[in-house]
Every structure is written in C-alpha cells, then in structure tokens.
Design a protein around this motif. Structure first.
Motif, PDB file in Angstrom:
ATOM      1  N   GLY A 156       0.833  -1.208   0.000  1.00  0.00           N
ATOM      2  CA  GLY A 156       0.000   0.000   0.000  1.00  0.00           C
ATOM      3  C   GLY A 156       0.862   1.251   0.000  1.00  0.00           C
ATOM      4  O   GLY A 156       0.572   2.215  -0.719  1.00  0.00           O
ATOM      5  N   CYS A 157       1.948   1.235   0.791  1.00  0.00           N
ATOM      6  CA  CYS A 157       2.864   2.395   0.830  1.00  0.00           C
ATOM      7  C   CYS A 157       3.497   2.617  -0.539  1.00  0.00           C
ATOM      8  O   CYS A 157       3.604   3.756  -1.004  1.00  0.00           O
ATOM      9  N   VAL A 158       3.917   1.526  -1.178  1.00  0.00           N
ATOM     10  CA  VAL A 158       4.555   1.642  -2.502  1.00  0.00           C
ATOM     11  C   VAL A 158       3.552   2.225  -3.500  1.00  0.00           C
ATOM     12  O   VAL A 158       3.848   3.188  -4.214  1.00  0.00           O
ATOM     13  N   LEU A 159       2.346   1.655  -3.519  1.00  0.00           N
ATOM     14  CA  LEU A 159       1.318   2.120  -4.472  1.00  0.00           C
ATOM     15  C   LEU A 159       0.978   3.589  -4.231  1.00  0.00           C
ATOM     16  O   LEU A 159       0.874   4.378  -5.173  1.00  0.00           O
ATOM     17  N   ALA A 160       0.808   3.942  -2.946  1.00  0.00           N
ATOM     18  CA  ALA A 160       0.404   5.317  -2.620  1.00  0.00           C
ATOM     19  C   ALA A 160       1.498   6.299  -2.993  1.00  0.00           C
ATOM     20  O   ALA A 160       1.221   7.375  -3.524  1.00  0.00           O
ATOM     21  N   ALA A 181      -2.699  -3.355  10.944  1.00  0.00           N
ATOM     22  CA  ALA A 181      -2.252  -2.381   9.933  1.00  0.00           C
ATOM     23  C   ALA A 181      -1.843  -1.065  10.598  1.00  0.00           C
ATOM     24  O   ALA A 181      -0.809  -0.483  10.256  1.00  0.00           O
ATOM     25  N   GLY A 182      -2.636  -0.607  11.584  1.00  0.00           N
ATOM     26  CA  GLY A 182      -2.326   0.648  12.275  1.00  0.00           C
ATOM     27  C   GLY A 182      -0.996   0.558  13.008  1.00  0.00           C
ATOM     28  O   GLY A 182      -0.193   1.493  12.978  1.00  0.00           O
ATOM     29  N   LEU A 183      -0.738  -0.593  13.664  1.00  0.00           N
ATOM     30  CA  LEU A 183       0.530  -0.777  14.388  1.00  0.00           C
ATOM     31  C   LEU A 183       1.697  -0.819  13.407  1.00  0.00           C
ATOM     32  O   LEU A 183       2.731  -0.208  13.628  1.00  0.00           O
ATOM     33  N   TYR A 184       1.516  -1.532  12.297  1.00  0.00           N
ATOM     34  CA  TYR A 184       2.605  -1.685  11.319  1.00  0.00           C
ATOM     35  C   TYR A 184       2.921  -0.373  10.601  1.00  0.00           C
ATOM     36  O   TYR A 184       3.950  -0.252   9.955  1.00  0.00           O
ATOM     37  N   LEU A 185       1.989   0.596  10.691  1.00  0.00           N
ATOM     38  CA  LEU A 185       2.232   1.893  10.041  1.00  0.00           C
ATOM     39  C   LEU A 185       2.396   3.003  11.078  1.00  0.00           C
ATOM     40  O   LEU A 185       2.450   4.179  10.733  1.00  0.00           O
ATOM     41  N   ASP A 186       2.444   2.598  12.344  1.00  0.00           N
ATOM     42  CA  ASP A 186       2.608   3.540  13.453  1.00  0.00           C
ATOM     43  C   ASP A 186       1.582   4.675  13.403  1.00  0.00           C
ATOM     44  O   ASP A 186       1.936   5.850  13.528  1.00  0.00           O
ATOM     45  N   LEU A 187       0.341   4.310  13.193  1.00  0.00           N
ATOM     46  CA  LEU A 187      -0.728   5.314  13.133  1.00  0.00           C
ATOM     47  C   LEU A 187      -1.444   5.343  14.484  1.00  0.00           C
ATOM     48  O   LEU A 187      -1.758   4.280  15.039  1.00  0.00           O
ATOM     49  N   HIS A 215      -1.205   7.885   6.319  1.00  0.00           N
ATOM     50  CA  HIS A 215       0.207   7.571   6.555  1.00  0.00           C
ATOM     51  C   HIS A 215       1.072   8.520   5.734  1.00  0.00           C
ATOM     52  O   HIS A 215       0.621   9.042   4.704  1.00  0.00           O
ATOM     53  N   ALA A 216       2.309   8.735   6.183  1.00  0.00           N
ATOM     54  CA  ALA A 216       3.206   9.688   5.500  1.00  0.00           C
ATOM     55  C   ALA A 216       3.412   9.325   4.030  1.00  0.00           C
ATOM     56  O   ALA A 216       3.675  10.196   3.195  1.00  0.00           O
ATOM     57  N   SER A 217       3.285   8.058   3.679  1.00  0.00           N
ATOM     58  CA  SER A 217       3.467   7.633   2.278  1.00  0.00           C
ATOM     59  C   SER A 217       2.331   8.131   1.384  1.00  0.00           C
ATOM     60  O   SER A 217       2.423   8.084   0.166  1.00  0.00           O
ATOM     61  N   GLY A 218       1.221   8.575   2.014  1.00  0.00           N
ATOM     62  CA  GLY A 218       0.036   8.981   1.246  1.00  0.00           C
ATOM     63  C   GLY A 218      -1.066   7.937   1.301  1.00  0.00           C
ATOM     64  O   GLY A 218      -2.166   8.152   0.783  1.00  0.00           O
ATOM     65  N   LEU A 219      -0.768   6.798   1.940  1.00  0.00           N
ATOM     66  CA  LEU A 219      -1.771   5.725   2.052  1.00  0.00           C
ATOM     67  C   LEU A 219      -2.813   6.099   3.114  1.00  0.00           C
ATOM     68  O   LEU A 219      -2.460   6.485   4.231  1.00  0.00           O
ATOM     69  N   ASP A 220      -4.092   6.007   2.748  1.00  0.00           N
ATOM     70  CA  ASP A 220      -5.177   6.200   3.717  1.00  0.00           C
ATOM     71  C   ASP A 220      -5.534   4.840   4.317  1.00  0.00           C
ATOM     72  O   ASP A 220      -5.649   3.857   3.568  1.00  0.00           O
ATOM     73  N   SER A 348      10.870  -6.708   9.907  1.00  0.00           N
ATOM     74  CA  SER A 348      10.399  -6.388  11.261  1.00  0.00           C
ATOM     75  C   SER A 348      10.829  -4.980  11.674  1.00  0.00           C
ATOM     76  O   SER A 348      10.088  -4.294  12.382  1.00  0.00           O
ATOM     77  N   GLN A 349      11.979  -4.523  11.193  1.00  0.00           N
ATOM     78  CA  GLN A 349      12.397  -3.147  11.515  1.00  0.00           C
ATOM     79  C   GLN A 349      11.419  -2.138  10.882  1.00  0.00           C
ATOM     80  O   GLN A 349      11.004  -1.172  11.521  1.00  0.00           O
ATOM     81  N   ALA A 350      11.047  -2.391   9.614  1.00  0.00           N
ATOM     82  CA  ALA A 350      10.104  -1.485   8.931  1.00  0.00           C
ATOM     83  C   ALA A 350       8.765  -1.464   9.673  1.00  0.00           C
ATOM     84  O   ALA A 350       8.191  -0.395   9.917  1.00  0.00           O
ATOM     85  N   LEU A 351       8.281  -2.648  10.064  1.00  0.00           N
ATOM     86  CA  LEU A 351       6.976  -2.715  10.735  1.00  0.00           C
ATOM     87  C   LEU A 351       7.045  -2.089  12.130  1.00  0.00           C
ATOM     88  O   LEU A 351       6.115  -1.404  12.562  1.00  0.00           O
ATOM     89  N   ASN A 352       8.146  -2.310  12.829  1.00  0.00           N
ATOM     90  CA  ASN A 352       8.268  -1.720  14.180  1.00  0.00           C
ATOM     91  C   ASN A 352       8.325  -0.207  14.128  1.00  0.00           C
ATOM     92  O   ASN A 352       7.832   0.477  15.021  1.00  0.00           O
ATOM     93  N   ARG A 353       8.928   0.326  13.065  1.00  0.00           N
ATOM     94  CA  ARG A 353       9.036   1.798  12.965  1.00  0.00           C
ATOM     95  C   ARG A 353       7.853   2.421  12.223  1.00  0.00           C
ATOM     96  O   ARG A 353       7.758   3.637  12.130  1.00  0.00           O
ATOM     97  N   GLY A 354       7.045   1.581  11.597  1.00  0.00           N
ATOM     98  CA  GLY A 354       5.897   2.102  10.845  1.00  0.00           C
ATOM     99  C   GLY A 354       6.320   2.801   9.569  1.00  0.00           C
ATOM    100  O   GLY A 354       5.715   3.789   9.151  1.00  0.00           O
ATOM    101  N   GLN A 355       7.381   2.277   8.951  1.00  0.00           N
ATOM    102  CA  GLN A 355       7.911   2.929   7.745  1.00  0.00           C
ATOM    103  C   GLN A 355       7.937   1.969   6.564  1.00  0.00           C
ATOM    104  O   GLN A 355       8.000   0.753   6.739  1.00  0.00           O
ATOM    105  N   PRO A 356       7.957   2.532   5.338  1.00  0.00           N
ATOM    106  CA  PRO A 356       8.121   1.670   4.165  1.00  0.00           C
ATOM    107  C   PRO A 356       9.502   1.003   4.187  1.00  0.00           C
ATOM    108  O   PRO A 356      10.454   1.572   4.747  1.00  0.00           O
ATOM    109  N   LEU A 357       9.606  -0.158   3.562  1.00  0.00           N
ATOM    110  CA  LEU A 357      10.891  -0.888   3.518  1.00  0.00           C
ATOM    111  C   LEU A 357      12.009   0.004   2.996  1.00  0.00           C
ATOM    112  O   LEU A 357      13.120  -0.008   3.522  1.00  0.00           O
TER     113      LEU A 357
END
Ligand SMILES: Nc1ncnc2c1ncn2[C@@H]1O[C@H](COP(=O)(O)OP(=O)(O)OP(=O)(O)O)[C@@H](O)[C@H]1O
Ligand SMILES: [Mg+2]
Length: 397
Positions: A156-160, A181-187, A215-220, A348-357
């Motif tokens: 979703g982050c890539v697409l957005a 999803a909210g946890l993995y994107l730190d929302l 999300h900062a990537s533009g993903l809603d 796991s680092q990306a998911l813990n920080r809520g950031q795209p890979l």
C-alpha cells in the motif's frame, strides 16, 4: 427481491401473508420471533435484501431493540417497520434511525407495495456511489502470521507513493479483532471502523473519508476497531456499502481480512477484483492454503481472480528450495504467481518503525519482490487490449 419478515405473533404473520399474496417479484420469508431473538437468528436475515420488522411502537423495549438491530446487528440493511400503536413521535424516531418506511397495522397491500419499492430503490443509492471505478484487492492467508498484513501495508505504501493525485490508495483493515495495519504503520488509534459502526445510518463518502488515517506515504488507512468487537459486528450489506463507497473514493482499495470465514468476509471476497492468498513453505502453510482454495471454490469464487503468493521465500546459492516449491505447487494444484524473499530483520524493523521498507534500506530484495508483485497485480487489473480499444472507440464516436 427477498424479504425477511420478523413478526411477533402467528396472527401478525397471517396478516402479512395476506398483504403480500400476489405481489410479483418478491419472496417474503416470514418468521415468528421477538425482536430480542433476531441476533440469535442472523442466518434467517443475512442474505435477504430487505428486513421487515413487526414493532409495537408503544413499547420502549421494542424501540430500543429496533435501534440495536439497525445500528449494531444489520447496519446498512434496508429495514421496513410494520408498527402497531403508531404515533407521529414514534414514526419520527424510527425514520431518524434510518428505517425506510413505517407501515401502520393492519397492513394494506398497497402500502406494502410502495414501501418495498422504496426499499429496493434506496439500496443502490448506497451501493452504487457515482464514479465507482476503484479496484479492490483483498488479502487472505493460508495460516496465521504468514505475512498477509505485511504485504498489504508495505505494498500500500509503494502504491500510494507512486500514485499521482488521480490514483488514490486506501487500505481497509477488516481484521476486526486482531488487525495490525495501524501498528505496522505507526498510526495513532483514531476513528477507523469503530466510527463507521457507531453511525452506520450516516455512512457516506464524507464519513468514510473522515474515518481514514493518513500515513506519511500517502496511504489512507481505515483502522480496525481498537476495542474487541464480535466478528459478526458487521454484516454483508454493511461491508458492501463500505466497499462501494471506498471504490468511489479511491482507485485502489486494499483489504485485509481475518483468517476466519464469515458470511461478510465471503461477501468481500466475492466483490474483490483480485484476491491475494499469501502462504509460506511449511506443511501447515500448504495444508491451510489448500483449505482456503477449496473454500473459495466451494463459495463459487472465480479462481481467475486468485493470486497465490509464497512469502518468506529463501533464495541464494546455498538454498535450493525449488523441489519443495514444486511439491507445494503439486499439492495445491496450481503454481505460485509471486515470490517474496525472506528478510526478517528488514521487514520487522520497517513494521516496528511504521515505515516503508525503502526508508530502512533502499533497493532490498524483498522490496523488489513486492514491487514486482504489485506490478503483476496492476497488469491483471488493466483492461484487456480488446476492451481498452472498444472503450477508446466508444469515447471517440
Ligand atoms: N517477507 C518476509 N520476510 C521476513 N519476515 C516477514 C516477511 N513477511 C512478514 N514477515 C514477518 O512475519 C510476521 C507476521 O506478519 P503479518 O502480521 O504480516 O502476518 P499475517 O499473516 O497478517 O498475520 P495474522 O494472522 O496475525 O494476521 C511479522 O513479524 C513480519 O515481520
Ligand atoms: Mg494480519
């Protein structure tokens, strides 16, 4: 049109049977039940277009039960009320709850015909929002903890991020009880699905937009409820209305579903343009994936819409999994469409920080695989050359 009628007594059941005899194109299934028994008898109602309820408007307990049915049990369902002891006040209250029409008792066929017509016409106004052109891609899994949510949020982050303003992307976390999803994107926990469930009668594009977290990537993202809710807190009609609105608002709608099958999850799958079934190369993963494929088939879901993804795929010179992959494909009766590399540290680092890979590591193998998978999905969603040509010709002429 199929109508489920919940009548309080044999006598009111007979009255309805008389009123609806000879109405063409409408099948009315009459059940003699109290309003408080509706929750335990969902299956009698779930697949019907319209719900007709026999309500004694003078009884406050019945008015409360009606509110609960409309707002919690069957949000989005077209409801008619056949009311005894009707007053102007009680009609106003019922209309504010979102009842399509209130019919006085004893029922008259002419009133019933008009009310059924209203109910039928009201449904599509929610269902077919203007400009509904978005495509729905739904993620399911062959086992828990296999990476379905990871592929949905990271993709979703890539697409957005790639989307221009005309291609907005959203992710609906319909894993109602354990959505991450909210946890993995730190929302921060926000409105989300809980908000839509609180006021289903107000469901429209503005309400859906307002319930989204950005999300900062533009993903809603439509977050799953932060409190524990029953898996049957939503109905097929409700999710259908949500999907229709999301399609009108976004060009790509990603959906994360719970592992369990419910009538409403089946409704989501039926309305999905593509279904991404995520699995891993373990005995349990293959076994559960086979079960998912069989269940999809048993529910009449077109296998052409399904894409099989092998997540956490081991690659490299020292690892030769190709024979295991062949064995898995043989057991599943179909080939994998996409492979995503295994990289636990990065993912796991990306998911813990809520950031795209890509924010953690540029050009990683797993990100390339993910982009290749989404490119493949986009290709599958693109109109066939013939259809595209016909569309161009039609717009020129
Ligand atoms: N390609 C990958 N490489 C390494 N680890 C991964 C990969 N994809 C997912 N994971 C890890 O797998 C774990 C489970 O991922 P995720 O929550 O996305 O699975 P799920 O199928 O959605 O699980 P659930 O059944 O809880 O919904 C996470 O810890 C994630 O870091
Ligand atoms: Mg998940």
């Amino acid at each position: 049109m199929r109508v489920a009628a919940i009548m309080r007594s044999e006598e009111s059941g007979r009255m309805l049977r008389q009123a609806c005899s000879g109405i063409n194109g409408t099948a009315v299934d009459i059940h003699i039940l109290g309003l408080d028994q509706v929750a335990r008898n969902r299956a009698l109602i779930e697949h019907h277009d319209v719900l007709l309820l026999d309500v004694d408007a003078a009884d406050p307990a019945q008015a409360a039960a009606l509110g609960d049915i409309m707002q919690r049990q069957f949000p989005g369902k077209a409801v008619l009320v056949a009311a005894a002891s009707i007053t102007l006040d009680s009609v106003g209250q019922m209309m504010r709850l979102g009842v399509v029409d209130v019919l006085p008792q004893p029922l008259r066929q002419a009133d019933l015909v008009i009310a059924l017509d209203h109910a039928q016409r009201r449904k599509p106004t929610v269902a077919a929002a203007p400009g509904a052109a978005g495509k729905v891609i739904t993620f399911i899994k062959g086992g828990c903890g296999i990476g379905a949510t990871t592929l949905a949020v990271q993709g979703g982050c890539v697409l957005a991020a790639e989307s221009k303003h005309d291609r907005r992307v959203c992710l609906m976390d319909l894993d109602l009880q354990f959505g991450t999803a909210g946890l993995y994107l730190d929302l921060a926990a926000g409105a989300g699905m809980s908000h839509l469930l609180e006021t289903p009668e107000r469901l429209d594009r503005a309400l859906l937009r307002g319930a989204m977290a950005r999300h900062a990537s533009g993903l809603d993202v439509l977050l799953a409820p932060s409190e524990m809710v029953r898996l049957d807190a939503v109905s097929g009609d409700f999710v259908t209305a949500c999907l229709d609105l999301a399609r009108a608002e976004y060009s790509r709608v990603l959906v994360d579903l719970p592992f369990a099958w419910m009538d409403w999850t089946c409704a989501v799958l039926r309305q999905s343009d593509l279904i991404v079934l995520v699995t891993e190369l373990t005995v349990a993963g293959v076994r559960q994936t086979l079960r998912q494929l069989e269940t999809l088939r048993a529910n009449g879901i077109d296998s052409a819409a399904i894409r099989l993804v092998l997540n956490r795929n081991e690659t490299g010179w020292l690892v030769n999994k190709s024979s295991h992959i062949r064995d898995a494909e043989k057991a599943l009766g179909r080939k994998f469409d996409f492979f995503i590399s295994n990289d636990y540290a990065l993912v796991s680092q990306a998911l813990n920080r809520g950031q795209p890979l890509a924010s953690i590591e540029k050009g990683s193998r797993v990100e390339k695989d993910l982009r290749a998978m989404y490119a493949g999905l986009e290709q599958a969603l693109a109109p066939a050359p013939q259809a595209a040509l016909a569309a161009v010709k039609a717009s020129v002429s």
